[in-house]
Design a protein around this motif. Structure first.
Motif, PDB file in Angstrom:
ATOM      1  N   LEU A 239      -2.326  61.402  -2.845  1.00  0.00           N
ATOM      2  CA  LEU A 239      -3.603  60.686  -2.927  1.00  0.00           C
ATOM      3  C   LEU A 239      -3.457  59.308  -3.565  1.00  0.00           C
ATOM      4  CD1 LEU A 239      -6.115  63.471  -4.133  1.00  0.00           C
ATOM      5  CD2 LEU A 239      -5.975  62.454  -1.847  1.00  0.00           C
ATOM      6  N   LEU A 240      -2.437  59.170  -4.424  1.00  0.00           N
ATOM      7  CA  LEU A 240      -2.269  57.900  -5.130  1.00  0.00           C
ATOM      8  C   LEU A 240      -1.572  56.900  -4.215  1.00  0.00           C
ATOM      9  CD1 LEU A 240      -2.638  56.685  -8.047  1.00  0.00           C
ATOM     10  CD2 LEU A 240      -0.180  57.055  -8.307  1.00  0.00           C
ATOM     11  N   ASP A 241      -2.116  55.697  -4.153  1.00  0.00           N
ATOM     12  CA  ASP A 241      -1.495  54.651  -3.344  1.00  0.00           C
ATOM     13  C   ASP A 241      -0.462  53.949  -4.214  1.00  0.00           C
ATOM     14  OD1 ASP A 241      -0.891  52.484  -1.722  1.00  0.00           O
ATOM     15  OD2 ASP A 241      -2.921  52.482  -0.868  1.00  0.00           O
ATOM     16  N   MET A 242       0.831  54.202  -3.932  1.00  0.00           N
ATOM     17  CA  MET A 242       1.892  53.671  -4.792  1.00  0.00           C
ATOM     18  C   MET A 242       2.366  52.286  -4.375  1.00  0.00           C
ATOM     19  SD  MET A 242       4.311  56.969  -5.472  1.00  0.00           S
ATOM     20  CE  MET A 242       5.388  56.112  -6.614  1.00  0.00           C
ATOM     21  N   ARG A 243       1.858  51.772  -3.269  1.00  0.00           N
ATOM     22  CA  ARG A 243       2.358  50.475  -2.797  1.00  0.00           C
ATOM     23  C   ARG A 243       1.978  49.361  -3.765  1.00  0.00           C
ATOM     24  NH1 ARG A 243      -0.445  50.606   2.969  1.00  0.00           N
ATOM     25  NH2 ARG A 243      -2.088  51.400   1.598  1.00  0.00           N
ATOM     26  N   ALA A 244       2.828  48.350  -3.809  1.00  0.00           N
ATOM     27  CA  ALA A 244       2.492  47.167  -4.607  1.00  0.00           C
ATOM     28  C   ALA A 244       1.237  46.546  -4.014  1.00  0.00           C
ATOM     29  CB  ALA A 244       3.646  46.185  -4.561  1.00  0.00           C
ATOM     30  N   ALA A 245       0.363  46.029  -4.887  1.00  0.00           N
ATOM     31  CA  ALA A 245      -0.914  45.481  -4.412  1.00  0.00           C
ATOM     32  C   ALA A 245      -0.686  44.466  -3.292  1.00  0.00           C
ATOM     33  CB  ALA A 245      -1.646  44.835  -5.574  1.00  0.00           C
TER      34      ALA A 245
ATOM     35  N   GLU B 190      -7.447  47.732   4.122  1.00  0.00           N
ATOM     36  CA  GLU B 190      -7.424  48.997   3.386  1.00  0.00           C
ATOM     37  C   GLU B 190      -7.791  48.726   1.933  1.00  0.00           C
ATOM     38  OE1 GLU B 190      -3.801  51.277   3.794  1.00  0.00           O
ATOM     39  OE2 GLU B 190      -3.419  50.250   5.686  1.00  0.00           O
ATOM     40  N   SER B 191      -8.474  49.689   1.329  1.00  0.00           N
ATOM     41  CA  SER B 191      -8.795  49.480  -0.080  1.00  0.00           C
ATOM     42  C   SER B 191      -8.365  50.713  -0.867  1.00  0.00           C
ATOM     43  CB  SER B 191     -10.289  49.253  -0.257  1.00  0.00           C
ATOM     44  OG  SER B 191     -10.951  50.489  -0.220  1.00  0.00           O
ATOM     45  N   ARG B 192      -8.204  50.531  -2.154  1.00  0.00           N
ATOM     46  CA  ARG B 192      -7.858  51.708  -2.950  1.00  0.00           C
ATOM     47  C   ARG B 192      -8.653  51.772  -4.249  1.00  0.00           C
ATOM     48  NH1 ARG B 192      -1.574  50.414  -4.472  1.00  0.00           N
ATOM     49  NH2 ARG B 192      -1.940  48.623  -5.797  1.00  0.00           N
ATOM     50  N   GLY B 193      -9.891  51.364  -4.187  1.00  0.00           N
ATOM     51  CA  GLY B 193     -10.752  51.533  -5.350  1.00  0.00           C
ATOM     52  C   GLY B 193     -10.481  50.493  -6.411  1.00  0.00           C
ATOM     53  N   ASN B 194     -11.018  50.760  -7.585  1.00  0.00           N
ATOM     54  CA  ASN B 194     -10.999  49.741  -8.629  1.00  0.00           C
ATOM     55  C   ASN B 194      -9.724  49.768  -9.455  1.00  0.00           C
ATOM     56  OD1 ASN B 194     -13.579  49.202  -7.818  1.00  0.00           O
ATOM     57  ND2 ASN B 194     -14.436  50.783  -9.166  1.00  0.00           N
ATOM     58  N   LEU B 195      -9.024  50.882  -9.423  1.00  0.00           N
ATOM     59  CA  LEU B 195      -7.881  51.009 -10.315  1.00  0.00           C
ATOM     60  C   LEU B 195      -6.622  50.432  -9.696  1.00  0.00           C
ATOM     61  CD1 LEU B 195      -8.620  54.669 -11.331  1.00  0.00           C
ATOM     62  CD2 LEU B 195      -8.759  52.692 -12.843  1.00  0.00           C
ATOM     63  N   GLU B 196      -5.666  50.096 -10.534  1.00  0.00           N
ATOM     64  CA  GLU B 196      -4.390  49.520 -10.062  1.00  0.00           C
ATOM     65  C   GLU B 196      -3.256  50.232 -10.790  1.00  0.00           C
ATOM     66  OE1 GLU B 196      -1.469  47.718  -8.464  1.00  0.00           O
ATOM     67  OE2 GLU B 196      -3.482  47.368  -7.731  1.00  0.00           O
ATOM     68  N   PRO B 197      -2.449  51.053 -10.195  1.00  0.00           N
ATOM     69  CA  PRO B 197      -2.563  51.525  -8.832  1.00  0.00           C
ATOM     70  C   PRO B 197      -3.759  52.463  -8.742  1.00  0.00           C
ATOM     71  CG  PRO B 197      -0.928  52.835  -9.966  1.00  0.00           C
ATOM     72  CD  PRO B 197      -1.411  51.804 -10.939  1.00  0.00           C
ATOM     73  N   GLY B 198      -4.244  52.727  -7.562  1.00  0.00           N
ATOM     74  CA  GLY B 198      -5.447  53.542  -7.466  1.00  0.00           C
ATOM     75  C   GLY B 198      -5.370  54.555  -6.350  1.00  0.00           C
ATOM     76  N   TRP B 199      -6.429  55.326  -6.257  1.00  0.00           N
ATOM     77  CA  TRP B 199      -6.476  56.366  -5.223  1.00  0.00           C
ATOM     78  C   TRP B 199      -6.667  55.714  -3.864  1.00  0.00           C
ATOM     79  CZ3 TRP B 199      -4.840  60.321  -7.769  1.00  0.00           C
ATOM     80  CH2 TRP B 199      -5.247  60.557  -9.089  1.00  0.00           C
TER      81      TRP B 199
END
Ligand SMILES: Nc1ncnc2c1ncn2[C@@H]1O[C@H](COP(=O)(O)OP(=O)(O)O)[C@@H](O)[C@H]1O
Ligand SMILES: O=C(CO)[C@@H](O)[C@H](O)COP(=O)(O)O
Length: 617
Positions: free
Chosen positions: A230-236, A243-252
């Motif tokens: 579930l966690l998006d591990m790619r570098a921002a 694609e978005s991954r929410g507010n957190l960095e790294p995020g879901w």
């Protein structure tokens, strides 16, 4: 040790037991305790820590009762007190938990966790704090359909590995949440928060009366979160703007959250936003406290009210921390299954194995990861060969390994996949090949049955070497360079590492030293092997590191901190280094002259045979 020196606690909530290690600030392991689930809590009727399947379970379901874990905490606390562990001197605690397994907190949980009575056990008070009575275990394989959906959602297994560090695995948390939400939507609705075993133990350490309902349930450690799909591990910078991954960095990853939460099927479940809320924060700095120990612990067991709780992590990340690996060092655990962990500064996602964030990196430091390979055919496959061909005797097995080891002459190799294997994916059966001059040919049995002993060890270690090479080469390399030796040294741990023929073969195949950690002996007269529970010790190292940082001293990288503290430990004990001991590590095997060349010459052909065997019926 004076009566006021600070002490530290590491916990390991693994499949079969809850274990505890007590350390001092010099990282000496002073004492260990455990609660074994089957033996000590027989009323839960578990075998190997998991429940018998019920008639209504899907095929492949493997679960354990959540209250088993709660009661093991009660029992461990009683045992620590009965063993006179000075609990009031514990300044910091950190936990490890079996990876991937999820715990479901009910809407009532925050209230329950902040209104506990000190006179009662946790077991007597928290049952209603869970919206699901069982915890899916990492051995669960009932989520095949969910896994297919996860891979399809992002464009296949390799793409999912790029995004989350692993292809879809039935034991990973995302597919498990998908299954729970599909099969028990009402219970999913009644779920306030979803944790991992590590965050559940961390939460339980903070319960009591009068705490803050909004923060009593703790978030998930970034390294452990890598085992969820579930966690998006790619570098921002490498995430497409679509694609978005929410507010957190790294995020879901929002696509995967939407899938797991059934956003398009049943909007009343709240979709990705609600699942993101249920998962809570991701702790990026594992050395930053999540709070102090709860009043239930201070009042009932006399823990110090200032005792700091640090984020829990997975059992493998915690074990990784016990060794502070340098680049090109690995841990090879020869347990029931075999596990290989390699440290790296690059993100190397691959459908064959797992990528995790380093479990204790400073937010200010650069990228740090480790890769993990998990093999089902570890000791159980070696035992099978021993029993079938070596008179069920390790001595005979060892003699056969030596007698039939590969040399420059006729060649042979074997693959022993007694259960469908993880690497290579789905490989199964026993396959043997020989080569006398011409091409490799498939054979039923070898001309001498003793050849199976050398064949299984060599094939296992060639496999681990080949995959280690691809990790060390990094993500951009499409061809694995098998001529260059991937590793500089290997920590061998687990039951089979006590067998020196096995570790010698490992040294010969990898062409590097095999080492074991040592610590000052109790009598102060030298070094003794460190035979402690590395997982809870790794968790405790993190607690000592986090606590030391909070004391306002120099902020060091975790690995530098551990190395510096261990040298201090050796100096205090009056122990010099040198000979076979260096940096708290003892060399137990070195590669023998000429042996590694034999394996370097064969590894390319061996890889082709592995592919051939994988496709054989
Ligand atoms: N002398 C030995 N030689 C080879 N393998 C051994 C030896 N002693 C123990 N083992 C292996 O160690 C395995 C258990 O390892 P262990 O690390 O305790 O497992 P786990 O922690 O996964 O339960 C056993 O399955 C056994 O085959
Ligand atoms: O699934 C994995 C790793 O991916 C297992 O390694 C679990 O993390 C359980 O470990 P133990 O409880 O057996 O130590």
């Amino acid at each position: 040790m004076s009566d006021s020196t600070p002490l530290f606690l590491g916990l390991d909530a693994s499949t079969q037991a809850l274990k505890a290690s007590l350390l001092d600030a010099d990282l000496n392991v002073l004492s260990e305790l455990e609660v074994r689930f089957d033996r000590d809590l027989p009323h839960y009727k578990t075998t190997g820590g998991v429940s018998e399947p019920t008639a209504s379970d899907d095929a492949g379901t493997v679960v354990a009762p959540v209250m088993l874990y709660v009661e093991s905490l009660d029992m461990l606390a009683d045992r620590m007190r009965a063993a006179s562990w000075p609990l009031s001197r514990i300044h910091a605690v950190s936990a490890a938990g079996q990876q991937h397994a999820s715990v479901y907190f009910s809407r009532a949980a925050p209230k329950i966790f902040t209104t506990l009575s000190t006179d009662k056990t946790l077991t007597e008070q928290v049952e209603m704090a869970f919206s699901r009575k069982v915890v899916p275990n990492w051995q669960d394989s009932s989520t095949v359909e969910a896994c297919k959906a996860f891979e399809a959602a992002v464009g296949g297994a390799a793409e999912l590995a790029k995004v989350t560090g692993s292809k879809a695995h039935t034991r990973f948390t995302g597919p498990q949440i998908y299954k729970f939400r599909t099969q028990e939507p009402e219970a999913y609705k009644d779920t306030e928060r979803i944790g991992l075993v590590s965050s559940f133990i961390t939460t339980m350490l903070c319960v009591g009366s009068g705490g803050d309902e909004a923060t009593v349930i703790k978030g998930i450690d970034e390294s452990d979160a890598c085992g969820m799909n579930l966690l998006d591990m790619r570098a921002a910078s490498s995430i497409p703007s679509t694609e978005s991954r929410g507010n957190l960095e790294p995020g879901w990853n929002q696509t995967l959250l939407a899938l797991a939460s059934g956003e398009s099927e049943d909007p009343s479940l709240g979709g990705a936003a609600e699942l993101e809320r249920k998962l809570g924060v991701i702790y990026r700095d594992a050395g930053s406290s999540v709070g102090t120990v709860g009043s239930w612990w201070t009042q009932r067991y006399a823990f110090h009210p200032d005792c700091q709780i640090f984020p829990g992590t997975g059992d493998n990340p915690a074990t990784f921390l016990a060794f502070s690996l340098a680049e090109r060092q690995a841990i090879i655990s020869l347990g029931t299954s075999d596990t290989v962990m390699v440290a790296t500064h690059q993100y190397v996602p691959d459908p064959d194995f797992h990528a995790f964030f380093h479990p204790a990196r400073l937010p200010s430091s650069g990228d740090a990861f480790f890769n993990m390979l998990v093999y089902k055919s570890g000791s159980l496959a070696r035992e099978w060969v021993r029993d079938q061909y070596c008179a069920a005797d390790w001595e005979r097995f060892n003699a056969d390994v030596e007698k039939f080891k590969l040399d420059g002459g006729d060649k042979r190799t074997g693959f022993y996949w007694l259960r469908p294997e993880i690497i290579p994916s789905g490989a199964s059966g026993v396959h043997r090949y020989t080569k006398a001059g011409g091409d490799w040919e498939k054979t039923g049995e070898f001309s001498d049955s003793g050849m199976n002993a050398s064949a299984i060890l060599e094939t296992q270690f060639l496999n681990y070497r080949y995959r280690s090479s691809s990790i060390v080469a990094g993500p951009s390399s499409s061809v694995v360079d098998t001529n260059t030796l991937p590793l500089e040294s290997i920590y061998a741990v687990g039951g089979a590492s006590s067998n020196s023929t096995i570790t010698q073969t490992m040294a010969d195949v990898f062409g590097c030293d095999i080492v074991k950690p040592v610590q000052p002996a109790d009598d102060g007269k030298g070094w003794s092997p460190a035979n402690y529970n590395f997982c809870s010790v790794g968790a405790a190292y993190k607690a000592v590191w986090g606590w030391s940082r909070a004391q306002g001293g120099e902020v060091q990288e975790f690995d530098d901190f551990v190395h510096a503290t261990k040298s201090k430990q050796a100096k205090k004990a009056g122990l010099g280094e040198g000979g076979e001991v260096e940096g708290g590590v003892q060399v137990i095997c070195r590669p023998r002259e000429g042996r590694t060349k034999v394996y370097t010459e064969v590894i390319g052909e061996w890889k082709q045979l592995e592919e051939r065997a994988q496709n054989e019926k």
